[in-house]
Design an enzyme around this catalytic site. Structure first.
Site, PDB file in Angstrom:
ATOM      1  N   TYR A  11      -2.240  -1.680  10.557  1.00  0.00           N
ATOM      2  CA  TYR A  11      -2.572  -1.833   9.040  1.00  0.00           C
ATOM      3  C   TYR A  11      -0.984  -1.498   8.362  1.00  0.00           C
ATOM      4  O   TYR A  11      -0.465  -2.312   7.419  1.00  0.00           O
ATOM      5  CB  TYR A  11      -3.281  -1.034   8.459  1.00  0.00           C
ATOM      6  CG  TYR A  11      -3.564  -1.149   6.882  1.00  0.00           C
ATOM      7  CD1 TYR A  11      -3.923  -2.338   6.214  1.00  0.00           C
ATOM      8  CD2 TYR A  11      -2.892  -0.220   5.982  1.00  0.00           C
ATOM      9  CE1 TYR A  11      -4.165  -2.566   4.873  1.00  0.00           C
ATOM     10  CE2 TYR A  11      -3.267  -0.243   4.391  1.00  0.00           C
ATOM     11  CZ  TYR A  11      -3.706  -1.658   3.832  1.00  0.00           C
ATOM     12  OH  TYR A  11      -3.699  -1.382   2.549  1.00  0.00           O
ATOM     13  N   SER A  33       0.901  -1.106  -0.107  1.00  0.00           N
ATOM     14  CA  SER A  33       0.005   0.099   0.031  1.00  0.00           C
ATOM     15  C   SER A  33       0.994   1.233   0.061  1.00  0.00           C
ATOM     16  O   SER A  33       1.920   1.258   0.617  1.00  0.00           O
ATOM     17  CB  SER A  33      -0.858  -0.109   1.374  1.00  0.00           C
ATOM     18  OG  SER A  33      -1.414   1.280   1.498  1.00  0.00           O
TER      19      SER A  33
END
Length: 245
Positions: free
Chosen positions: A153, A140
């Site tokens: 995350y 990401s």
């Protein structure tokens, strides 16, 4: 380009994962992919691929289960007759929460799905993948643009990126390439479910190409890396972000 290749894609029923499954199948690979709960979405992917003349097989799996990832790899290898391509796409997100208020169980679950499962599938691939194989791990842009509230995350994706770096060096002598692809804001259910419309408008405005990414934009980067043209690229993190860095 991928005729005769056997591929595993985790999290392949929706969004980026679905686009990756469809791209690999169009290129000639046979694909086993996982899904968590949405059986109809997975069945739709299989139907779409088959209608286009491809081969895809769905496996329901909880990647947080310690034994799940290795069992997936064994099942996929038996179904496909070998292993040439692994794409670790599956991920879970959490409600944005300051670190001081984040429950350790949330951290453990996010790490289990987003990082431990990647370690376990790569470990299996390191033992069983045919020489000249391809591994792609989906990370990401948040690892270079972290935001408040998403500590677990970001930590999980950072771990994934470091596993990529190590595996590329360990598996290079066998001609196996290992890379990370880090999407930016991509038009998926997950993105819309975890961000208000004003946030998506803002990120679109900051993106040089002036739009949200589409799942196919990311899938095409993966298709390059696992195909013959990606043979000289390994150990890299390709940021498919429309220029946002």
């Amino acid at each position: 380009m991928l005729e005769g290749k056997a591929a595993v894609v985790t999290g392949g029923s929706r969004g980026i994962g679905r686009a990756i499954v469809e791209r690999l199948c169009r290129d000639g690979a046979k694909v086993v992919f996982t899904y968590a709960t949405n059986e109809e979405a997975a069945a739709e992917v299989v139907r779409t691929v088959q209608a286009d003349g491809g081969h895809a097989h769905a496996v329901r799996l909880d990647l947080a289960d310690p034994g799940g990832p290795e069992q997936l790899m064994k099942t996929a290898e038996a179904h496909l007759g070998g292993l040439d391509i692994l794409v670790n796409n599956a991920a879970t997100v959490h409600t944005p929460t300051p670190l001081a208020e984040t429950d350790a169980a949330v951290f453990d679950n996010v790490m289990a799905v987003n990082a431990r499962s990647v370690f376990l599938t790569i470990r299996y691939a390191a033992r069983q993948m045919r020489d000249g194989g391809r591994i792609v791990n989906i990370s990401s842009l948040n690892t270079v643009r972290p935001a408040p509230g998403i500590g677990p995350y970001v930590a999980s994706k950072g771990a994934l990126e470091q596993l990529t770096a190590v595996a590329a060096r360990e598996l290079g002598p066998r001609g196996i390439t290992v890379n990370t692809v880090s999407p930016g804001a991509t038009d998926t259910e997950m993105l819309h479910g975890s961000n208000p419309p004003q946030a998506l408008q803002a990120v679109t405005g900051m993106t040089p190409l002036g739009r949200l990414g589409q799942p196919s934009d990311v899938a095409d980067v993966v298709g390059f890396l696992v195909g013959p043209d990606g043979r000289w690229v390994t150990g890299h993190n390709l940021r498919a972000t429309g220029g946002l860095a």
